[in-house]
Design a protein around this motif. Structure first.
Motif, short mmCIF file in Angstrom:
data_model
loop_
_atom_site.label_atom_id
_atom_site.label_comp_id
_atom_site.label_asym_id
_atom_site.label_seq_id
_atom_site.Cartn_x
_atom_site.Cartn_y
_atom_site.Cartn_z
N LEU A 36 28.17 25.06 28.02
CA LEU A 36 28.07 24.11 29.12
C LEU A 36 26.97 23.08 28.84
CD1 LEU A 36 28.44 26.27 32.37
CD2 LEU A 36 29.92 24.40 31.63
N THR A 37 25.86 23.55 28.28
CA THR A 37 24.73 22.67 28.02
C THR A 37 25.04 21.68 26.91
OG1 THR A 37 23.22 24.44 28.70
CG2 THR A 37 22.27 22.62 27.47
N VAL A 38 25.64 22.14 25.81
CA VAL A 38 25.93 21.21 24.72
C VAL A 38 27.04 20.24 25.11
CG1 VAL A 38 25.07 22.79 22.96
CG2 VAL A 38 27.51 22.78 23.50
N ARG A 39 27.97 20.69 25.94
CA ARG A 39 29.00 19.77 26.42
C ARG A 39 28.36 18.68 27.30
NH1 ARG A 39 34.38 20.69 26.11
NH2 ARG A 39 35.00 22.50 24.86
N PHE A 40 27.44 19.09 28.16
CA PHE A 40 26.74 18.11 28.99
C PHE A 40 25.96 17.13 28.12
CE2 PHE A 40 23.13 17.04 31.94
CZ PHE A 40 23.88 16.33 32.87
N ASP A 41 25.34 17.63 27.07
CA ASP A 41 24.61 16.74 26.15
C ASP A 41 25.55 15.71 25.52
OD1 ASP A 41 22.00 17.59 26.46
OD2 ASP A 41 22.11 19.10 24.88
N SER A 42 26.73 16.13 25.11
CA SER A 42 27.68 15.18 24.51
C SER A 42 28.18 14.17 25.53
CB SER A 42 28.86 15.93 23.88
OG SER A 42 28.51 16.40 22.59
N VAL A 51 19.73 16.22 27.58
CA VAL A 51 18.97 16.72 28.71
C VAL A 51 17.69 17.42 28.23
CG1 VAL A 51 20.16 18.95 28.84
CG2 VAL A 51 19.16 17.97 30.90
N ASP A 52 16.61 17.19 28.95
CA ASP A 52 15.33 17.81 28.62
C ASP A 52 15.22 19.14 29.33
OD1 ASP A 52 12.80 18.14 27.56
OD2 ASP A 52 11.81 17.05 29.19
N GLU A 53 14.52 20.10 28.72
CA GLU A 53 14.39 21.42 29.34
C GLU A 53 13.43 21.38 30.52
OE1 GLU A 53 12.35 24.60 27.31
OE2 GLU A 53 11.42 23.19 25.94
N LEU A 54 13.60 22.34 31.38
CA LEU A 54 12.74 22.52 32.54
C LEU A 54 11.39 23.07 32.11
CD1 LEU A 54 13.28 22.39 35.73
CD2 LEU A 54 13.48 24.87 35.58
N HIS A 55 10.32 22.68 32.80
CA HIS A 55 8.97 23.23 32.57
C HIS A 55 8.39 23.63 33.92
CE1 HIS A 55 8.69 21.85 28.34
NE2 HIS A 55 9.39 20.82 28.77
N TRP A 56 7.92 24.85 34.02
CA TRP A 56 7.35 25.30 35.29
C TRP A 56 6.06 24.56 35.63
CZ3 TRP A 56 10.84 27.52 37.93
CH2 TRP A 56 11.77 28.38 37.33
N GLU A 57 5.33 24.11 34.59
CA GLU A 57 4.04 23.46 34.84
C GLU A 57 4.16 21.96 35.03
OE1 GLU A 57 4.98 25.00 32.09
OE2 GLU A 57 3.53 26.49 31.38
N LYS A 58 5.35 21.40 34.82
CA LYS A 58 5.53 19.95 34.92
C LYS A 58 6.43 19.61 36.10
CE LYS A 58 5.10 19.15 29.91
NZ LYS A 58 5.77 18.60 28.71
N PRO A 59 6.30 18.38 36.63
CA PRO A 59 7.14 18.01 37.78
C PRO A 59 8.62 17.87 37.39
CG PRO A 59 5.86 16.13 37.02
CD PRO A 59 5.35 17.31 36.26
N VAL A 60 9.47 18.12 38.37
CA VAL A 60 10.89 17.82 38.22
C VAL A 60 11.08 16.38 38.67
CG1 VAL A 60 13.23 18.43 38.93
CG2 VAL A 60 11.49 20.21 38.70
N GLU A 61 11.30 15.51 37.70
CA GLU A 61 11.32 14.07 38.00
C GLU A 61 12.55 13.66 38.80
OE1 GLU A 61 8.86 12.21 37.57
OE2 GLU A 61 7.62 13.41 36.23
N GLU A 62 13.69 14.26 38.48
CA GLU A 62 14.94 13.84 39.12
C GLU A 62 15.17 14.62 40.42
OE1 GLU A 62 15.02 15.43 36.15
OE2 GLU A 62 15.02 13.77 34.73
N GLY A 63 15.28 13.91 41.51
CA GLY A 63 15.68 14.55 42.75
C GLY A 63 17.20 14.69 42.80
N PHE A 64 17.69 15.24 43.89
CA PHE A 64 19.13 15.38 44.04
C PHE A 64 19.48 15.48 45.52
CE2 PHE A 64 23.03 18.11 44.14
CZ PHE A 64 23.89 17.15 43.60
N ALA A 65 20.43 14.64 45.94
CA ALA A 65 20.95 14.68 47.31
C ALA A 65 22.42 15.09 47.24
CB ALA A 65 20.80 13.32 47.98
N PRO A 66 22.75 16.32 47.60
CA PRO A 66 24.11 16.83 47.38
C PRO A 66 25.20 16.13 48.18
CG PRO A 66 22.56 18.62 47.82
CD PRO A 66 21.86 17.35 48.15
N HIS A 67 24.84 15.58 49.38
CA HIS A 67 25.85 14.98 50.27
C HIS A 67 26.97 15.97 50.56
CE1 HIS A 67 24.80 10.53 49.03
NE2 HIS A 67 23.74 11.28 49.31
N THR A 68 26.60 17.23 50.69
CA THR A 68 27.56 18.31 50.90
C THR A 68 27.09 19.14 52.09
OG1 THR A 68 27.92 18.37 48.51
CG2 THR A 68 28.77 20.21 49.76
#
Length: 688
Positions: free
Chosen positions: A259-265, A275-292
């Motif tokens: 799933l990850t490599v397909r998303f990268d392609s 896509v960059d990996e998640l880091h617990w010590e760093k902020p999550v830059e991208e927010g998300f509004a599901p509209h669901t």
């Protein structure tokens, strides 16, 4: 919770043989599904799943729910009624989750309730027992989507479910797969008795670069693939339910890696960085509004940009996640894990990835949950709760806390890139393959190519929304549909010319991968840095005659994809006709076949097509060379059986490749360059 349990029960019920309600005796019914026509069993499943948030719509099921006493005759249970006594006591003590409430499998107490019902379901000896329980508990337990999930899971895992086709989840619980605007329009149309078809937009705007790849994570078929895989391989599964899930931990790694490599392609297809990996010590830059929106429980919470991880009350602290990660990385560095009894288990071998997958996923198969924790499950909850980590606003779970909705959030792929890199650390610690590991003596691949265009396009797909809205007695349903753009591709075939110089027939394993040639900066990938980004396209077995062999394999035959499941209405019509045979749709676990190719670019995107032909007489765990092993064995195994391939998943591209000559000098491996084109002018309309 109740929902999940009830659904599980319903699921099993759906899989058991059918019967006539005229007989109220629970004795003498056979549990062998072959005694009951598939059409009857399919009809029962359809009735159990129709309008799951309403009361039962069918008189026979209503009768069961009203008159049945689940404790009256414990001889109908394999455990003498132990499981049902437990569940009834929970009901009488008012401990079960109420109806008209959200449900999340990641909620420990709700999951516990679900498994109580699942246990009752699994203990039933007969269809009569199962369907009576299904109707009874559906009217008394929470009716949420996990009910459907557990129902599906039970059908999948019961031998009695053969021949049953589970309807597409996006038509059973549409609110989990569509945005709130579409749901509101559907309600308006229902109230005014006006049929309608409503366009579903992806979340975000062009000002958000993640919008360019929303078609992938928000694709309803991809959502179904993700949730269905977790039904085939539940993290809560224990072998007491009937069988062992072979290589479950490794499959967790492989399917999420893919799933990850397909998303990268897809990102490279849209001029984005991988896509960059998640880091617990760093902020999550991208927010998300599901509209669901939940059917009951409000809207799925949004997450703002630039958030720093906070501890989630009652779940985990950020430092707990870091400690868990460090323990897993220490195990990789040492080359062994320690089980709960202190026994050392070597993981520096082909099977180490399976144990590591069990640990990282937080599976019941983990040899030491107490020490290695629940990294995957807790990470999903941590991400889902960052909009309200301390419960101040009493918000319902986020999209990351449901397998149906998780891939909608781009951070899903950041999380799995983070875990994928842990798996890569393990794979990189293993000894690279040698020529002897890769060689298939006497086999010479002359060429590998593609017949037909590698061309993608978007089509307008339509599906049923009737189950999204409430029903009222005496008011007829009106036609309600949603339509959405989805990725598809033209049919094509892989073609290979192979010489077998052995002088006798041999069994060969064909392993096909598609690997991006360039990163987002135009830098070329080589074996050394590109092997980890390859997409598995197919894996199959063929007998090679002495001399020249020409092999052609259609894209529609891929062992990683599945076709669209027939619409709910078509399943209803087919079952009602009394004749039912749709076995080709029985396995729903797999990438949608229309998404086998990444999107590509208008002027072509460069890929390497990689073919390794290996010794099938060694690889195969089954003697039947011609078997498709359930159709989607590459990512979903063979249900109830040993995984058909002995080799590590991803072989031979799963380990470090410090010297490409080991591949170049191996005659049974070949690659060629291809381009994937995207036609942005083609938009056809298809639907159920």
């Amino acid at each position: 919770m109740k929902v999940f349990v009830l659904c599980a029960l319903l699921a099993a019920a759906a899989a058991w043989p059918s019967f006539s309600f005229e007989s109220h005796s629970l004795d003498g019914f056979q549990s062998d599904a072959s005694d009951v026509p598939v059409a009857k069993r399919q009809k029962d499943v359809n009735h159990l799943l129709w309008k799951v948030y309403d009361h039962l719509h069918f008189d026979d099921l209503k009768g069961y729910a009203e008159s049945f006493d689940p404790e009256a005759d414990t001889s109908m249970y394999k455990d003498g009624g132990e499981a049902v006594h437990h569940l009834v006591k929970e009901l009488k003590d008012h401990r079960l989750l109420e109806q008209h409430h959200w449900f999340s499998l990641f909620n420990e107490r709700q999951r516990e309730e679900a498994l109580m019902l699942f246990d009752v379901l699994m203990q039933c000896k007969t269809w009569d027992c199962a369907v009576h329980n299904a109707a009874y508990w559906r009217e008394r337990m929470n009716e949420g989507v996990v009910c459907v999930s557990s129902l599906y899971t039970a059908v999948i895992h019961s031998d009695l479910g053969h021949g049953i086709i589970l309807p597409p989840l996006y038509e059973v619980t549409p609110h989990m797969f569509t945005n709130s605007e579409v749901i509101q329009k559907a309600y308006t149309a229902k109230m005014t008795n006006t049929p309608g078809s409503f366009h579903m937009e992806f979340t975000g705007t062009k000002r958000n670069k993640e919008q360019r790849v929303a078609y992938f994570g928000e694709d309803i078929g991809m959502n179904v693939h993700h949730v269905t895989w977790h039904m085939d391989f539940p993290f809560w599964w224990e072998d007491k339910y009937g069988h062992h899930l072979d290589r479950k931990g490794e499959l967790f790694f492989w399917v999420h890696h893919q799933l990850t490599v397909r998303f990268d392609s897809e990102r490279l297809s849209n001029y984005l960085d991988m896509v960059d990996e998640l880091h617990w010590e760093k902020p999550v830059e991208e927010g998300f509004a599901p509209h669901t929106v939940y059917k009951y429980g409000g809207e799925f919470p949004a997450r703002p940009d630039h958030i720093h991880f906070e501890d989630v009350d009652g779940v985990a602290r950020v430092r707990d996640m870091i400690i868990t990660e460090s323990r897993i990385r220490d195990a990789i560095a040492h080359g062994y894990i320690t089980d709960k009894d202190g026994k050392v288990i070597d993981i520096k071998n082909d099977r180490g990835i399976d144990k590591l997958g069990d640990i990282i996923e937080s599976s019941m198969y983990s040899p030491n949950v107490q020490y290695y924790g629940a990294l995957h499950n807790l990470a999903h909850i941590m991400l889902g709760r960052q909009g309200d980590p301390h419960g101040k606003y009493n918000m319902p779970p986020g999209v990351m806390e449901h397998f149906e909705t998780a891939t909608r959030d781009p951070t899903f792929f950041r999380l799995h890139k983070y875990m994928d890199n842990i798996f890569k650390e393990h794979k990189d610690s293993l000894t690279p393959y040698t020529h002897e590991d890769l060689d298939f003596p006497g086999i010479d691949v002359e060429s590998i190519a593609v017949k037909g265009p590698l061309r993608t396009y978007f089509e307008d797909y339509e599906f049923d929304l009737r189950n999204a809205v409430d029903s009222a007695a005496g008011i007829a349903d009106v036609e309600l549909k949603a339509h959405v753009a989805r990725l598809n591709h033209h049919d094509f075939s892989f073609v290979a010319d192979i010489n077998n110089n052995n002088g006798n027939e041999v069994v060969a394993t064909f392993r096909l991968y598609l690997c991006p040639d360039f990163d987002s900066n135009g830098e070329r990938f080589y074996y050394e840095n590109g092997h980890w980004h390859c997409i598995e396209m197919d894996k199959f077995w063929k007998k090679l005659s002495p001399g020249a062999n020409h092999i052609e394999r259609k894209s529609s035959e891929s062992a990683v994809t599945v076709p669209d499941v027939p619409s709910f209405q078509s399943l209803i019509d087919a079952a009602d006709s009394g004749s039912f045979d749709m076995h080709e749709f029985e396995r729903a676990c797999g990438i949608p076949n229309r998404m086998l190719l990444p999107k590509g670019k208008k002027d072509g995107m460069d890929f390497s097509l990689f073919l390794a032909v290996t010794d099938g007489s060694y690889d195969l765990t089954h003697p039947d060379v011609d078997s498709e092993h359930g159709g989607t064995h590459a990512h979903c195994g063979a249900h109830g059986e040993v995984y058909p391939d002995k080799r590590p998943m991803g072989f031979p591209l799963d380990r470090k490749i410090p010297d490409r000559r080991v591949f170049d000098e191996t005659t049974n491996i070949k690659f060629s360059h291809v381009k994937v084109y995207h036609d942005d002018s083609k938009l056809t309309t298809v639907g159920h």
